[in-house]
Design a protein around this motif. Structure first.
Motif, PDB file in Angstrom:
ATOM      1  N   VAL A  30     -45.718  91.422  94.509  1.00  0.00           N
ATOM      2  CA  VAL A  30     -46.544  92.544  94.066  1.00  0.00           C
ATOM      3  C   VAL A  30     -46.542  92.639  92.545  1.00  0.00           C
ATOM      4  CG1 VAL A  30     -46.741  95.070  94.053  1.00  0.00           C
ATOM      5  CG2 VAL A  30     -46.345  93.866  96.199  1.00  0.00           C
ATOM      6  N   PHE A  31     -45.387  92.461  91.927  1.00  0.00           N
ATOM      7  CA  PHE A  31     -45.251  92.593  90.478  1.00  0.00           C
ATOM      8  C   PHE A  31     -45.529  91.287  89.729  1.00  0.00           C
ATOM      9  CE2 PHE A  31     -42.668  96.167  91.913  1.00  0.00           C
ATOM     10  CZ  PHE A  31     -43.089  97.161  91.053  1.00  0.00           C
ATOM     11  N   LEU A  32     -45.492  90.170  90.439  1.00  0.00           N
ATOM     12  CA  LEU A  32     -45.531  88.864  89.787  1.00  0.00           C
ATOM     13  C   LEU A  32     -46.711  88.671  88.858  1.00  0.00           C
ATOM     14  CD1 LEU A  32     -43.995  86.212  89.584  1.00  0.00           C
ATOM     15  CD2 LEU A  32     -45.387  85.342  91.465  1.00  0.00           C
ATOM     16  N   SER A  33     -47.910  89.017  89.297  1.00  0.00           N
ATOM     17  CA  SER A  33     -49.079  88.771  88.452  1.00  0.00           C
ATOM     18  C   SER A  33     -48.977  89.556  87.151  1.00  0.00           C
ATOM     19  CB  SER A  33     -50.366  89.128  89.188  1.00  0.00           C
ATOM     20  OG  SER A  33     -50.406  90.503  89.481  1.00  0.00           O
ATOM     21  N   PHE A  34     -48.420  90.747  87.219  1.00  0.00           N
ATOM     22  CA  PHE A  34     -48.291  91.538  85.990  1.00  0.00           C
ATOM     23  C   PHE A  34     -47.199  90.952  85.100  1.00  0.00           C
ATOM     24  CE2 PHE A  34     -47.217  94.995  83.194  1.00  0.00           C
ATOM     25  CZ  PHE A  34     -48.468  95.478  82.854  1.00  0.00           C
ATOM     26  N   PHE A  35     -46.081  90.568  85.698  1.00  0.00           N
ATOM     27  CA  PHE A  35     -44.985  90.002  84.910  1.00  0.00           C
ATOM     28  C   PHE A  35     -45.411  88.711  84.222  1.00  0.00           C
ATOM     29  CE2 PHE A  35     -41.629  92.017  87.906  1.00  0.00           C
ATOM     30  CZ  PHE A  35     -41.760  93.221  87.257  1.00  0.00           C
ATOM     31  N   GLN A  36     -46.187  87.895  84.922  1.00  0.00           N
ATOM     32  CA  GLN A  36     -46.600  86.623  84.353  1.00  0.00           C
ATOM     33  C   GLN A  36     -47.592  86.796  83.219  1.00  0.00           C
ATOM     34  OE1 GLN A  36     -47.946  84.562  87.868  1.00  0.00           O
ATOM     35  NE2 GLN A  36     -45.986  83.529  88.119  1.00  0.00           N
ATOM     36  N   SER A  37     -48.427  87.821  83.295  1.00  0.00           N
ATOM     37  CA  SER A  37     -49.458  88.007  82.280  1.00  0.00           C
ATOM     38  C   SER A  37     -49.004  88.929  81.155  1.00  0.00           C
ATOM     39  CB  SER A  37     -50.723  88.570  82.928  1.00  0.00           C
ATOM     40  OG  SER A  37     -50.469  89.874  83.420  1.00  0.00           O
ATOM     41  N   THR A 116     -52.542  97.725  88.644  1.00  0.00           N
ATOM     42  CA  THR A 116     -52.298  96.368  89.147  1.00  0.00           C
ATOM     43  C   THR A 116     -51.546  96.414  90.475  1.00  0.00           C
ATOM     44  OG1 THR A 116     -52.242  95.492  86.899  1.00  0.00           O
ATOM     45  CG2 THR A 116     -51.218  94.147  88.609  1.00  0.00           C
ATOM     46  N   ILE A 117     -50.511  97.228  90.532  1.00  0.00           N
ATOM     47  CA  ILE A 117     -49.723  97.357  91.757  1.00  0.00           C
ATOM     48  C   ILE A 117     -50.594  97.898  92.883  1.00  0.00           C
ATOM     49  CG2 ILE A 117     -47.805  98.608  92.850  1.00  0.00           C
ATOM     50  CD1 ILE A 117     -46.437  98.497  90.044  1.00  0.00           C
ATOM     51  N   ARG A 118     -51.380  98.941  92.583  1.00  0.00           N
ATOM     52  CA  ARG A 118     -52.241  99.531  93.620  1.00  0.00           C
ATOM     53  C   ARG A 118     -53.229  98.509  94.156  1.00  0.00           C
ATOM     54  NH1 ARG A 118     -56.199 103.340  91.557  1.00  0.00           N
ATOM     55  NH2 ARG A 118     -57.748 101.844  92.195  1.00  0.00           N
ATOM     56  N   LYS A 119     -53.835  97.737  93.269  1.00  0.00           N
ATOM     57  CA  LYS A 119     -54.808  96.731  93.718  1.00  0.00           C
ATOM     58  C   LYS A 119     -54.152  95.669  94.584  1.00  0.00           C
ATOM     59  CE  LYS A 119     -58.249  97.261  90.118  1.00  0.00           C
ATOM     60  NZ  LYS A 119     -58.982  96.614  89.016  1.00  0.00           N
ATOM     61  N   ARG A 120     -52.933  95.260  94.225  1.00  0.00           N
ATOM     62  CA  ARG A 120     -52.222  94.271  95.049  1.00  0.00           C
ATOM     63  C   ARG A 120     -51.940  94.841  96.434  1.00  0.00           C
ATOM     64  NH1 ARG A 120     -49.830  89.622  92.641  1.00  0.00           N
ATOM     65  NH2 ARG A 120     -49.658  89.061  94.825  1.00  0.00           N
ATOM     66  N   ARG A 126     -55.461  95.671 103.410  1.00  0.00           N
ATOM     67  CA  ARG A 126     -56.745  95.376 104.069  1.00  0.00           C
ATOM     68  C   ARG A 126     -56.576  94.404 105.225  1.00  0.00           C
ATOM     69  NH1 ARG A 126     -59.166  94.740  98.625  1.00  0.00           N
ATOM     70  NH2 ARG A 126     -59.860  96.820  98.073  1.00  0.00           N
ATOM     71  N   GLN A 127     -55.464  93.687 105.258  1.00  0.00           N
ATOM     72  CA  GLN A 127     -55.189  92.734 106.328  1.00  0.00           C
ATOM     73  C   GLN A 127     -54.649  93.431 107.583  1.00  0.00           C
ATOM     74  OE1 GLN A 127     -56.187  89.575 105.476  1.00  0.00           O
ATOM     75  NE2 GLN A 127     -56.690  90.650 103.579  1.00  0.00           N
ATOM     76  N   LEU A 128     -54.339  94.722 107.458  1.00  0.00           N
ATOM     77  CA  LEU A 128     -53.782  95.496 108.567  1.00  0.00           C
ATOM     78  C   LEU A 128     -54.810  96.479 109.100  1.00  0.00           C
ATOM     79  CD1 LEU A 128     -50.345  96.399 106.926  1.00  0.00           C
ATOM     80  CD2 LEU A 128     -50.818  94.508 108.504  1.00  0.00           C
ATOM     81  N   SER A 129     -54.578  96.973 110.292  1.00  0.00           N
ATOM     82  CA  SER A 129     -55.422  98.039 110.819  1.00  0.00           C
ATOM     83  C   SER A 129     -55.080  99.341 110.097  1.00  0.00           C
ATOM     84  CB  SER A 129     -55.194  98.211 112.330  1.00  0.00           C
ATOM     85  OG  SER A 129     -53.913  98.791 112.561  1.00  0.00           O
ATOM     86  N   LEU A 130     -55.981 100.308 110.196  1.00  0.00           N
ATOM     87  CA  LEU A 130     -55.720 101.605 109.569  1.00  0.00           C
ATOM     88  C   LEU A 130     -54.471 102.250 110.179  1.00  0.00           C
ATOM     89  CD1 LEU A 130     -56.509 103.752 107.554  1.00  0.00           C
ATOM     90  CD2 LEU A 130     -58.082 104.702 109.258  1.00  0.00           C
ATOM     91  N   LYS A 131     -54.294 102.097 111.476  1.00  0.00           N
ATOM     92  CA  LYS A 131     -53.101 102.661 112.128  1.00  0.00           C
ATOM     93  C   LYS A 131     -51.834 102.005 111.582  1.00  0.00           C
ATOM     94  CE  LYS A 131     -50.799 103.726 116.475  1.00  0.00           C
ATOM     95  NZ  LYS A 131     -49.593 103.974 115.751  1.00  0.00           N
ATOM     96  N   GLU A 132     -51.850 100.684 111.424  1.00  0.00           N
ATOM     97  CA  GLU A 132     -50.688  99.992 110.868  1.00  0.00           C
ATOM     98  C   GLU A 132     -50.393 100.475 109.449  1.00  0.00           C
ATOM     99  OE1 GLU A 132     -50.746  95.642 113.058  1.00  0.00           O
ATOM    100  OE2 GLU A 132     -52.246  96.049 111.503  1.00  0.00           O
ATOM    101  N   CYS A 133     -51.455 100.689 108.666  1.00  0.00           N
ATOM    102  CA  CYS A 133     -51.274 101.199 107.295  1.00  0.00           C
ATOM    103  C   CYS A 133     -50.651 102.587 107.311  1.00  0.00           C
ATOM    104  CB  CYS A 133     -52.616 101.240 106.553  1.00  0.00           C
ATOM    105  SG  CYS A 133     -53.319  99.637 106.190  1.00  0.00           S
ATOM    106  N   GLU A 134     -51.161 103.451 108.189  1.00  0.00           N
ATOM    107  CA  GLU A 134     -50.630 104.813 108.296  1.00  0.00           C
ATOM    108  C   GLU A 134     -49.170 104.788 108.759  1.00  0.00           C
ATOM    109  OE1 GLU A 134     -51.949 107.547 107.276  1.00  0.00           O
ATOM    110  OE2 GLU A 134     -54.076 107.051 107.079  1.00  0.00           O
TER     111      GLU A 134
END
Length: 148
Positions: A30-37, A116-120, A126-134
């Motif tokens: 989750v943090f990697l893209s930010f740490f690398q850039s 950045t974290i929120r977008k990740r 998005r790969q999960l169902s809404l119920k799984e997210c909840e």
């Protein structure tokens, strides 16, 4: 017929073992893209995030929030201050107390990091169902409550 399912305590230990490997890997990704850039080390980014959550805070409170010693925090704050991400302010009521505040530059980095974290997370959720997210959110809130 014998019950082949492991005892609950044993299964919880197995789940904890797997989570202990998964969570650090997930956090790094989750943090990697930010740490690398970014040229800001993770410890400094976590300090910036903590300050963005709390606003200004006493030095001692920051140490407690980050679970680090005062000498370690001093080094981190020194580097953040040198890079113009934070400022130290004396408390007029107590000359020994120091408030740490984010500068405009520090606030900007905190906003970028949170976005950045929120977008990740959005991408992953998005790969999960809404119920799984909840369900996931409910469980995380419960765990956060245990940690408080």
């Amino acid at each position: 017929m014998l019950n082949k399912s492991p005892k609950p305590r044993k299964r919880i230990a197995e789940i904890a073992q797997e989570i202990s490997f998964l969570m650090p890997r997930i956090a790094r990704r989750v943090f990697l893209s930010f740490f690398q850039s970014n040229e800001i080390p993770p410890t400094q980014l976590f300090t910036i995030l903590t300050l963005s959550e709390k606003g200004s805070c006493h030095f001692r409170e920051l140490c407690q929030g980050l679970h680090i010693s005062a000498p370690t925090a001093t080094g981190i704050i020194d580097r953040l201050e040198k890079a113009h991400f934070v400022r130290r302010l004396r408390d007029p009521a107590d000359r020994r107390a120091i408030h740490i505040v984010l500068t405009a530059k520090g606030k900007r980095i905190a906003r970028i990091l949170r976005l950045t974290i929120r977008k990740r997370w959005e991408m992953m959720l998005r790969q999960l169902s809404l119920k799984e997210c909840e369900d996931y959110l409910r469980i995380l809130r419960k765990i956060q409550g245990f940690l408080s």
